[in-house]
Enzyme design. Structure first.
Site, PDB file in Angstrom:
ATOM      1  N   HIS A  37      28.876  39.450  40.206  1.00 29.00           N
ATOM      2  CA  HIS A  37      27.914  40.067  40.133  1.00 29.00           C
ATOM      3  C   HIS A  37      26.941  39.417  40.993  1.00 29.00           C
ATOM      4  O   HIS A  37      25.998  39.714  41.965  1.00 29.00           O
ATOM      5  CB  HIS A  37      27.219  40.561  38.949  1.00 29.00           C
ATOM      6  N   VAL A 176      35.208  37.221  43.934  1.00 31.00           N
ATOM      7  CA  VAL A 176      34.897  36.016  43.567  1.00 31.00           C
ATOM      8  C   VAL A 176      36.038  35.492  42.415  1.00 31.00           C
ATOM      9  O   VAL A 176      36.378  36.335  41.445  1.00 31.00           O
ATOM     10  CB  VAL A 176      33.513  35.712  43.011  1.00 31.00           C
TER      11      VAL A 176
END
Ligand code: PAF
Length: 279
Positions: A37, A176
């Site tokens: 995020h 990620v």
């Protein structure tokens, strides 16, 4: 950083942030923030004058058997992280504010929402599309940021934005991963140490497919088999393994251009998804 609970106040703040042609980058989230995020917040920070985010655990995208109440809600920690990453405006509404009594409208984006996650959770993408559209009305930003990990979700959002003429630029940022390759996800918190180890097979399987492609393999069936074999060796049986033309959910047989390899696997009780672009 200003935090708003009321939709009208968030909208006023975003509209006023846009004065003088300033750009506003918006990152919608369900909280329980991790580095994935925060990479979206960083991308918005790098590209836009003002950064806005929302934290809202959206009930309409949960299936009845999924435990909405158990979803983590570490609000103070999330706000701290957003502040540290340079977020300017945050929207944290209640479910009652987002869905007042009598709310009935729902957005059906069609075919792109049907396979994979849509087959497993038939009401999920209507819930996602509807809440994202509502958030775009409440936070009328110039840009919005989503992660490639939720590949199908990015297609749903792009479809909706194109079909409903929503004036916003959609940016999709890379997955990620942790040091071992596991794609970051709020759901990783549900994995036991053993399951976390087992879950490494997802990204390993995708990497093997990537390597086979780099060595000249152009058969999607062969890549799917490589992925399935690696998952099976780790004791995992996927819900689906798909090789699709990039930007679509259309399966290909011969790989003649960029494709996405996507999979979903249940590790213990936790359903994980992962994907990678190949070629
Ligand atoms: O990806 C998520 O966290 C959610 O699906 C989103 C886009 C915030 C909508 O609730």
């Amino acid at each position: 950083m200003n935090v708003y609970v009321a939709p009208a106040e968030m909208r006023t703040a975003v509209l006023s942030a846009r004065t003088g042609n300033r750009t506003v980058g918006f990152v919608p989230t369900m909280g329980a923030l991790h580095a994935g995020h925060l990479s979206l917040v960083d991308a918005a920070r790098a590209e836009c004058d003002v950064v806005a985010a929302s934290i809202f655990v959206n009930p309409t995208q949960f299936a009845p058997h999924e435990d909405l109440d158990a979803y983590p809600r570490p609000l103070e920690r999330d706000l701290q992280l957003l502040q540290e990453h340079g977020c300017d405006l945050v929207f944290t509404p209640s479910a009652e504010m987002m869905y007042p009594a009598g709310a009935e409208t729902s957005i059906d984006v069609g075919a792109v929402a049907l396979p994979w996650e849509g087959a497993e959770r038939p009401t999920h993408f209507a819930g996602v599309a509807t809440v994202v559209m509502k958030l775009f009305q409440i936070a009328p930003a110039t840009h919005a940021y989503f992660g490639h990990k939720d590949y199908q979700q990015t297609l749903v959002v792009r479809r909706m934005v194109a079909d409903l003429n929503v004036p916003i630029e959609i940016r999709v940022c890379p997955i990620v991963r942790d040091d071992n390759g596991l794609a970051l996800s709020s759901r990783n918190a549900y994995l036991s140490p053993d399951e976390r180890q087992q879950a490494l097979a997802l990204s390993q399987a995708l990497r093997l497919a990537e390597q086979a492609h780099a060595s000249g393999q152009r058969s999607a069936a062969a890549l799917r088999q490589i992925i399935r074999d690696h998952l099976a060796a780790a004791g995992l049986s996927p819900d689906y393994v798909a090789i699709v033309a990039d930007g679509t959910v259309q399966e290909v047989e011969h790989i003649g251009g960029p494709v996405v390899a996507a999979l979903a696997v249940r590790v213990g009780q936790t359903r994980l998804i992962d994907n990678c672009r190949i070629g």
